[in-house]
Design a protein around this motif. Structure first.
Motif, PDB file in Angstrom:
ATOM      1  N   MET A 218      40.915  30.858  38.574  1.00  0.00           N
ATOM      2  CA  MET A 218      39.790  30.544  37.697  1.00  0.00           C
ATOM      3  C   MET A 218      38.587  30.100  38.518  1.00  0.00           C
ATOM      4  O   MET A 218      37.449  30.521  38.254  1.00  0.00           O
TER       5      MET A 218
ATOM      6  N   ILE B   1      36.775  42.106  40.497  1.00  0.00           N
ATOM      7  CA  ILE B   1      37.824  41.085  40.367  1.00  0.00           C
ATOM      8  C   ILE B   1      38.829  41.226  41.503  1.00  0.00           C
ATOM      9  O   ILE B   1      39.226  40.231  42.117  1.00  0.00           O
TER      10      ILE B   1
ATOM     11  N   LEU C  63      36.994  33.182  40.356  1.00  0.00           N
ATOM     12  CA  LEU C  63      36.254  34.038  39.433  1.00  0.00           C
ATOM     13  C   LEU C  63      34.953  33.376  38.984  1.00  0.00           C
ATOM     14  O   LEU C  63      33.900  34.020  38.962  1.00  0.00           O
ATOM     15  N   ARG C  64      35.003  32.086  38.658  1.00  0.00           N
ATOM     16  CA  ARG C  64      33.771  31.366  38.275  1.00  0.00           C
ATOM     17  C   ARG C  64      32.772  31.350  39.426  1.00  0.00           C
ATOM     18  O   ARG C  64      31.568  31.515  39.217  1.00  0.00           O
TER      19      ARG C  64
ATOM     20  N   PHE D  51      31.762  35.044  37.122  1.00  0.00           N
ATOM     21  CA  PHE D  51      32.474  35.448  35.914  1.00  0.00           C
ATOM     22  C   PHE D  51      32.526  34.293  34.924  1.00  0.00           C
ATOM     23  O   PHE D  51      32.643  33.138  35.320  1.00  0.00           O
ATOM     24  N   LYS D  52      32.455  34.638  33.640  1.00  0.00           N
ATOM     25  CA  LYS D  52      32.591  33.642  32.577  1.00  0.00           C
ATOM     26  C   LYS D  52      34.070  33.549  32.232  1.00  0.00           C
ATOM     27  O   LYS D  52      34.637  34.444  31.605  1.00  0.00           O
ATOM     28  N   VAL D  53      34.712  32.452  32.675  1.00  0.00           N
ATOM     29  CA  VAL D  53      36.138  32.238  32.438  1.00  0.00           C
ATOM     30  C   VAL D  53      36.283  31.384  31.181  1.00  0.00           C
ATOM     31  O   VAL D  53      35.675  30.321  31.081  1.00  0.00           O
TER      32      VAL D  53
ATOM     33  N   VAL E 264      38.545  36.400  30.975  1.00  0.00           N
ATOM     34  CA  VAL E 264      37.214  36.583  31.530  1.00  0.00           C
ATOM     35  C   VAL E 264      36.435  37.377  30.496  1.00  0.00           C
ATOM     36  O   VAL E 264      36.921  38.387  29.983  1.00  0.00           O
TER      37      VAL E 264
ATOM     38  N   THR F 120      34.285  46.377  36.919  1.00  0.00           N
ATOM     39  CA  THR F 120      34.659  44.966  36.775  1.00  0.00           C
ATOM     40  C   THR F 120      35.994  44.711  37.453  1.00  0.00           C
ATOM     41  O   THR F 120      36.149  43.730  38.179  1.00  0.00           O
TER      42      THR F 120
ATOM     43  N   LYS G  83      36.716  41.050  26.435  1.00  0.00           N
ATOM     44  CA  LYS G  83      37.517  40.037  27.136  1.00  0.00           C
ATOM     45  C   LYS G  83      38.667  40.703  27.892  1.00  0.00           C
ATOM     46  O   LYS G  83      39.283  41.631  27.397  1.00  0.00           O
TER      47      LYS G  83
END
Length: 96
Positions: free
Chosen positions: A34, A11, A37-38, A42-44, A54, A7, A61
C-alpha cells in the motif's frame, strides 16, 4: 482495455522495483504494498472482500490480495506475492 494494461505495467514496476525494500520483520506485506503504490501516486482505498483496492483515474477499481506463496491464488483479484527465498515481490494481475 489498453489503459488497464498500462496500469498493470506501472503497478508491476512499482512492486518489482519498489521505493523502499520490503522488510518482513518491520512491516506487513500489505502495508508495504500500500505504501509503495501510494508513493507512486496511486489512490489506495478500502476494499471489503480484498486486502485493499486501487482506484484508477477512470474510477475503475483493481482489487488486491497479498500472499506469501503462489499456491491457491484466486484469479479474480490482483495479487502481490512475496517470495521469501529470493526476497522479491511479484505482481500477478487478475484474469479478465
Amino acid at each position: 482495455m489498453a489503459n488497464l494494461q498500462q496500469t498493470y505495467q506501472v503497478i508491476e514496476e512499482v512492486i518489482t522495483k519498489p521505493p523502499i525494500p520490503h522488510e518482513p520483520h518491520k512491516q506487513s506485506l500489505k502495508a508495504w504494498a500500500m505504501y509503495c503504490l501510494r508513493d507512486n501516486g496511486f489512490k489506495v482505498i478500502y476494499a471489503d472482500k480484498a486486502d485493499f483496492a486501487v482506484e484508477a483515474r477512470n474510477g475503475e477499481k483493481i482489487y488486491f490480495k497479498v500472499a506469501k506463496n503462489e499456491s491457491d491464488l484466486d484469479n479474480q483479484f490482483a495479487w502481490i506475492v512475496w517470495d521469501s527465498s529470493t526476497k522479491n515481490a511479484s505482481f500477478i494481475p487478475p484474469e479478465s
